[in-house]
Enzyme design. Structure first.
Site: not given
Length: 353
Positions: A15-16, A88, A184, A252
């Site tokens: 993945g990333f 996620t 999550y 964020r």
């Protein structure tokens, strides 16, 4: 300890984040083994990603399948396990709770049970956890008293009562008690507890990194749950105005992929004595309005528009204090948001050309 001449197993390693980490370390490891299901939500073609270095051995398998684990561990004895595999999506976890619980919680217990069957204990376990474990985090009211609110209710959000009465304090593993407000987040906290219990009973080491909002080149451009920086970038590139949820003042901590990969390298090079939990971000709080404006300025597209929409399970503010991380690791965040956004746009342009 470094990974030189050691066997490293990385779950979800195609993945990333896994590809970025492999680009730094796979060539120096004794063996770099990746277990990944190549899920179509992340890998639309289900093919080996070009970003995964040739030195990485890719094993296509599912962390929830005991047969896949037994087959892998019959030939692999990892000195280090980096557990990246996870579902996620914060909003998605409310409607697909079983899927998140299966992959994140049961997938973790399957890893540990397979190690037990193989009679093998790695010297170091590394988990990428999430800022979602904090939920709404720690706040200070008008009288200076600290409090940790429960998650915002659907009724509260419908009434557009976005904030709590007080000031949010940056989250820290040493001062903020985890209190997840999404399925999550609850599954990520369960991962921490499960691995902590197993590591303690087997006298091995555990590093937990609670990641903030990760973005950058290599991020999926097709996965709708991949993150708002990529989503905003594609909207602006197409000349469209970016819709902003709530009042546009959600905050964020956006951390660039290189800083996250470098934090993982630092952890692998310097394992803890027992258990260590650290926050990985920039320590900088950014509103989604400021993020959207920076992206739209890059393209000269229309200004963002506040819509008043909301997502159940979303927290109002999320940022972290990286002081402990900087003190304990050979690491400091290097990428500003402006620099990271520009680099991401160049990569998106090359991918979509």
């Amino acid at each position: 300890m470094s990974v030189d001449r050691h066997t490293v197993l990385v779950t979800g390693g195609a993945g990333f984040i896994g590809c970025a980490l492999a680009q730094r370390l796979a060539s120096s490891a004794g063996r770099w083994v990746v277990l990944d299901s190549l899920h179509p939500q992340v890998h639309p073609t289900s093919e080996r990603p070009s970003a995964l270095p040739a030195e990485a051995e890719l094993v296509v398998g599912d962390v929830t399948n005991p047969d896949d684990w037994d087959s892998l561990l019959a030939s692999v004895r990892p000195d280090v396990v980096v557990h990246l595999a996870a579902e996620t999506g914060t909003a998605q976890s409310l409607s697909e709770s079983s899927r998140h619980g299966l992959v994140n919680v049961v997938g973790t217990t399957m890893l540990l049970d397979a190690m037990t069957r193989a009679e093998w204990v790695p010297s170091h376990l590394v988990l990428t956890s999430s800022r979602a474990v904090y939920g709404e985090g720690k706040w200070i009211d008008a009288e200076g008293h600290a409090f940790q609110p429960a998650g915002r209710t659907h009724a509260q959000l419908e009434a557009q009562h976005w904030d709590f009465d007080g000031t949010h304090v940056p989250n820290s593993a040493t001062t903020t008690t985890p209190n997840p407000s999404s399925v999550y987040g609850a599954t990520k906290l369960a991962q921490e507890h499960i691995l902590g219990a197993w590591a303690g009973s087997h006298d091995t080491r555990l590093s937990v990194l609670r990641l903030q909002n990760v973005y950058g080149p290599g991020q999926s451009l097709t996965n709708p749950y991949t993150g708002i920086v990529s989503l905003f970038s594609q909207l602006a590139r197409d000349g469209r105005s970016i819709p902003l949820y709530e009042d546009g003042e959600i905050t964020r901590d956006f951390v660039y992929i290189d800083d996250v990969a470098d934090a993982l390298v630092a952890v692998l090079n310097d394992p803890p004595a027992t258990v260590r939990t650290l926050d990985v971000g920039t320590g900088v709080r950014t509103t989604i309005h400021d993020l959207a404006q920076a992206v739209q300025d890059f393209y000269g597209s229309p200004d963002p528009v506040v819509t008043g929409q909301f997502r159940d399970g979303d927290v109002r503010h999320a940022a972290c204090d990286v002081t402990d991380t900087v003190d304990q690791l050979d690491w400091t965040p290097q990428w500003s948001l402006q620099r990271g956004i520009a680099d991401l746009q160049e990569w998106i342009g090359s991918e979509l050309a």
